[in-house]
Design a protein around this motif. Sequence first.
Motif, short mmCIF file in Angstrom:
data_model
loop_
_atom_site.label_atom_id
_atom_site.label_comp_id
_atom_site.label_asym_id
_atom_site.label_seq_id
_atom_site.Cartn_x
_atom_site.Cartn_y
_atom_site.Cartn_z
N GLY A 9 0.85 -1.19 0.00
CA GLY A 9 0.00 0.00 0.00
C GLY A 9 0.88 1.24 0.00
O GLY A 9 2.10 1.15 0.12
N ARG A 10 0.25 2.39 -0.12
CA ARG A 10 1.04 3.62 -0.15
C ARG A 10 0.23 4.82 0.30
O ARG A 10 -1.00 4.83 0.26
N PHE A 11 0.98 5.85 0.72
CA PHE A 11 0.41 7.18 0.97
C PHE A 11 1.18 8.12 0.06
O PHE A 11 2.40 8.05 -0.01
N ALA A 12 0.45 8.95 -0.68
CA ALA A 12 1.10 9.73 -1.75
C ALA A 12 0.79 11.22 -1.62
O ALA A 12 0.03 11.78 -2.41
N PRO A 13 1.35 11.88 -0.61
CA PRO A 13 1.02 13.30 -0.42
C PRO A 13 1.61 14.20 -1.49
O PRO A 13 2.69 13.93 -2.02
N SER A 14 0.88 15.27 -1.81
CA SER A 14 1.42 16.33 -2.67
C SER A 14 2.01 17.37 -1.72
O SER A 14 1.31 17.84 -0.82
N PRO A 15 3.26 17.75 -1.92
CA PRO A 15 3.88 18.68 -0.97
C PRO A 15 3.49 20.13 -1.24
O PRO A 15 4.31 20.95 -1.60
N ILE A 45 6.19 10.88 -2.70
CA ILE A 45 6.00 12.34 -2.69
C ILE A 45 5.61 12.77 -4.10
O ILE A 45 6.37 12.59 -5.05
N GLU A 46 4.40 13.31 -4.23
CA GLU A 46 3.89 13.68 -5.56
C GLU A 46 4.24 15.14 -5.86
O GLU A 46 3.40 16.04 -5.75
N ASP A 47 5.50 15.32 -6.24
CA ASP A 47 6.02 16.68 -6.40
C ASP A 47 6.27 17.06 -7.87
O ASP A 47 7.20 17.78 -8.16
N ALA A 184 0.64 14.91 -16.26
CA ALA A 184 -0.60 14.98 -15.48
C ALA A 184 -0.58 13.94 -14.37
O ALA A 184 0.00 12.86 -14.52
N TYR A 185 -1.22 14.28 -13.27
CA TYR A 185 -1.35 13.37 -12.13
C TYR A 185 -1.85 11.98 -12.56
O TYR A 185 -1.33 10.96 -12.12
N GLN A 186 -2.87 11.94 -13.44
CA GLN A 186 -3.48 10.65 -13.82
C GLN A 186 -2.46 9.68 -14.39
O GLN A 186 -2.48 8.49 -14.10
N ALA A 188 1.00 9.91 -14.04
CA ALA A 188 2.07 9.65 -13.08
C ALA A 188 1.63 8.63 -12.02
O ALA A 188 2.35 7.69 -11.70
N VAL A 189 0.41 8.79 -11.52
CA VAL A 189 -0.04 7.93 -10.43
C VAL A 189 -0.15 6.47 -10.90
O VAL A 189 0.20 5.54 -10.17
N VAL A 190 -0.59 6.28 -12.13
CA VAL A 190 -0.74 4.92 -12.65
C VAL A 190 0.62 4.26 -12.84
O VAL A 190 0.83 3.09 -12.46
N VAL A 202 -5.43 3.17 -0.90
CA VAL A 202 -6.34 3.72 0.12
C VAL A 202 -6.08 5.22 0.16
O VAL A 202 -4.96 5.65 0.39
N ARG A 203 -7.10 6.03 -0.10
CA ARG A 203 -6.90 7.48 -0.19
C ARG A 203 -8.22 8.20 0.00
O ARG A 203 -9.26 7.56 0.23
N GLY A 204 -8.22 9.53 -0.13
CA GLY A 204 -9.42 10.32 0.13
C GLY A 204 -10.44 10.23 -1.00
O GLY A 204 -10.08 10.04 -2.17
N ASP A 206 -12.01 12.37 -2.50
CA ASP A 206 -11.93 13.38 -3.57
C ASP A 206 -11.31 12.77 -4.82
O ASP A 206 -11.42 13.34 -5.90
N LEU A 207 -10.66 11.61 -4.69
CA LEU A 207 -10.03 10.98 -5.85
C LEU A 207 -10.87 9.85 -6.43
O LEU A 207 -10.48 9.20 -7.41
N LEU A 208 -12.05 9.65 -5.86
CA LEU A 208 -12.96 8.61 -6.37
C LEU A 208 -13.23 8.84 -7.86
O LEU A 208 -13.22 7.92 -8.68
N1 GLU Z 1 -1.18 13.35 -4.29
C1 GLU Z 1 -2.59 13.17 -4.18
C2 GLU Z 1 -3.12 14.08 -3.11
O1 GLU Z 1 -2.38 14.49 -2.22
C3 GLU Z 1 -2.96 11.74 -3.81
C4 GLU Z 1 -2.81 10.83 -4.94
C5 GLU Z 1 -3.27 9.40 -4.67
O2 GLU Z 1 -3.33 8.97 -3.52
O3 GLU Z 1 -3.52 8.73 -5.66
O4 GLU Z 1 -4.29 14.41 -3.14
#
Ligand code: GLU
Length: 294
Positions: A9-15, A45-47, A184-186, A188-190, A202-204, A206-208
Amino acid sequence: MNPKPGYRGRFAPSPTGPLHVGSLVSALASFLDARAHQGAWLIRIEDIDGPRTVPGAAKEILSTLGRFGMHSAEQPVWQSQRVTAYEQAFEQLLAAGFVFPCGCTRREIADSLAHSHARHATLAYPGTCRDGLHGKPARAWRMRVPDADAAVLSFEDRWQGMQTQDLASEVGDFVLKRADGEWAYQLAVVIDDADARITHVVRGADLLDSTARQIYLQRCLGVPTPTYLHVPVVVNEYGEKLSKQTGATALDSGTPVATLTQAARHLGLDPAPAASLEAFYSDTTAQWAKRLGP
Ligand code: GLU
């Protein structure tokens, strides 16, 4: 604890600023899910979003997570160091005929949607440059989404249940490479989830809305689709998602258990008073496992 092979799993914060209670909720949910599966939990880190990245914020997020007892099982991945991988994936999609250049400005897209006669006009890209640039210079590069039935994607979200999105009418051909040259985020994340062999996202919530696009990209690239779980987002008094822009304040990591207890309650958990981080995590991991498996 040695993680069991399998779960990643992962947590992917945008700084874009310090960790706040909203991002802590996502971090905690992904961390507890990994623990409940005895799996590996990673930080990315999604920078790559240059304009939004705040210098120093990533390091601050990593040290705050550390004070909360959350450590990445492997060296954190930095998206800014992964552009070659994005370029390769983009070339693969381009060669397969999925990608086309688009010369529209935001304004042109908004105008064309405003003039559309559809009664319930959607915000989907209207397809203007699908078949050529009409003499305009290329700005962004878009992923062509299929028409009709092939564009309807469904997936079972572990928290939200069955989700269905019609990419053609609800999203339209989406951007992979932005007009400012950034990936684009879409995309990079894939690529990042695939390369890190992430099995559980597992994430918020808002990304559904982005998930169907990501599943579509995974299929076109021939990489596996992880399972998804989207937790409710924390909102402010006006119902806006907490972010730096909507007034989220930095977290108090001086009293980590108290701050984590607040985040856990937001996830519907009922943590017992805990004298240490260890006690807090063993209690909440058990509660999470009971509610959300395995
Ligand atoms: N970097 C994104 C954010 O902070 C999360 C991306 C993800 O979890 O797929 O909202």
